[in-house]
Motif scaffolding. Sequence first.
Motif, PDB file in Angstrom:
ATOM      1  N   GLU A  59       8.549  -4.532  -2.927  1.00  0.00           N
ATOM      2  CA  GLU A  59       9.298  -5.677  -3.333  1.00  0.00           C
ATOM      3  C   GLU A  59      10.398  -6.015  -2.306  1.00  0.00           C
ATOM      4  N   MET A  60      11.230  -4.958  -1.744  1.00  0.00           N
ATOM      5  CA  MET A  60      12.083  -5.091  -0.916  1.00  0.00           C
ATOM      6  C   MET A  60      11.793  -5.863   0.183  1.00  0.00           C
ATOM      7  N   ILE A  61      10.438  -5.245   1.044  1.00  0.00           N
ATOM      8  CA  ILE A  61      10.086  -5.553   2.314  1.00  0.00           C
ATOM      9  C   ILE A  61       9.403  -6.815   2.411  1.00  0.00           C
ATOM     10  N   LEU A  62       9.014  -7.274   1.218  1.00  0.00           N
ATOM     11  CA  LEU A  62       8.549  -8.820   1.119  1.00  0.00           C
ATOM     12  C   LEU A  62       9.605  -9.976   0.962  1.00  0.00           C
ATOM     13  N   ASP A  63      10.717  -9.547   0.775  1.00  0.00           N
ATOM     14  CA  ASP A  63      11.863 -10.514   0.286  1.00  0.00           C
ATOM     15  C   ASP A  63      12.437 -10.852   1.649  1.00  0.00           C
ATOM     16  N   LYS A  64      12.287 -12.205   1.934  1.00  0.00           N
ATOM     17  CA  LYS A  64      12.677 -13.059   3.156  1.00  0.00           C
ATOM     18  C   LYS A  64      14.197 -12.904   3.483  1.00  0.00           C
ATOM     19  N   ASN A  65      14.810 -12.507   2.470  1.00  0.00           N
ATOM     20  CA  ASN A  65      16.421 -12.259   2.740  1.00  0.00           C
ATOM     21  C   ASN A  65      16.875 -11.181   3.485  1.00  0.00           C
ATOM     22  N   ILE A  66      15.859 -10.078   3.505  1.00  0.00           N
ATOM     23  CA  ILE A  66      16.082  -9.014   4.256  1.00  0.00           C
ATOM     24  C   ILE A  66      15.557  -8.988   5.710  1.00  0.00           C
ATOM     25  N   ASP A  67      16.665  -8.769   6.558  1.00  0.00           N
ATOM     26  CA  ASP A  67      16.108  -9.130   8.083  1.00  0.00           C
ATOM     27  C   ASP A  67      15.792  -7.705   8.583  1.00  0.00           C
ATOM     28  N   ALA A  68      16.035  -6.663   8.003  1.00  0.00           N
ATOM     29  CA  ALA A  68      15.927  -5.391   8.816  1.00  0.00           C
ATOM     30  C   ALA A  68      16.125  -3.850   7.526  1.00  0.00           C
ATOM     31  N   ILE A  69      15.224  -3.118   7.675  1.00  0.00           N
ATOM     32  CA  ILE A  69      15.306  -1.955   6.767  1.00  0.00           C
ATOM     33  C   ILE A  69      15.902  -0.704   7.508  1.00  0.00           C
ATOM     34  N   ILE A  70      16.699  -0.012   6.709  1.00  0.00           N
ATOM     35  CA  ILE A  70      17.099   1.371   7.083  1.00  0.00           C
ATOM     36  C   ILE A  70      16.174   2.244   6.148  1.00  0.00           C
ATOM     37  N   ILE A  71      15.378   3.210   6.673  1.00  0.00           N
ATOM     38  CA  ILE A  71      14.496   4.094   5.915  1.00  0.00           C
ATOM     39  C   ILE A  71      15.185   5.703   5.772  1.00  0.00           C
ATOM     40  N   LEU A  72      15.709   5.914   4.616  1.00  0.00           N
ATOM     41  CA  LEU A  72      16.276   7.246   4.566  1.00  0.00           C
ATOM     42  C   LEU A  72      15.541   7.973   3.304  1.00  0.00           C
ATOM     43  N   VAL A  73      14.302   8.135   3.443  1.00  0.00           N
ATOM     44  CA  VAL A  73      13.433   8.905   2.395  1.00  0.00           C
ATOM     45  C   VAL A  73      12.946  10.201   2.953  1.00  0.00           C
TER      46      VAL A  73
END
Length: 92
Positions: A59-73
């Motif tokens: 859901e997050m990665i499809l949100d157009k408001n999100i410009d970049a992702i930090i992955i902490l898994v």
Amino acid sequence: MSKLNLGIIGAGPITKFHLDVIINIKPFRIFGITSRTNKNCIKYKEKYNIFKIYNNYKEMILDKNIDAIIILVSPSSMTKVIRDVIIAKKPF
């Protein structure tokens, strides 16, 4: 200059250390956070003034408001999450 909206995937213990640094970088805004259980997301949302908690990372990665992702898994989840972020054409 407008802020770059970041999405955080993962809310384990290491997340706090990353958020402590990110909030001091002026061009960044922590827009959203999500994790498998979202148990810690509420705590981080309140402490770091994060705008939104997502139900899941897709859901997050499809949100157009999100410009970049930090992955902490966890390492065992990293490959799948990175693959999905790449498919969504989000920088990470």
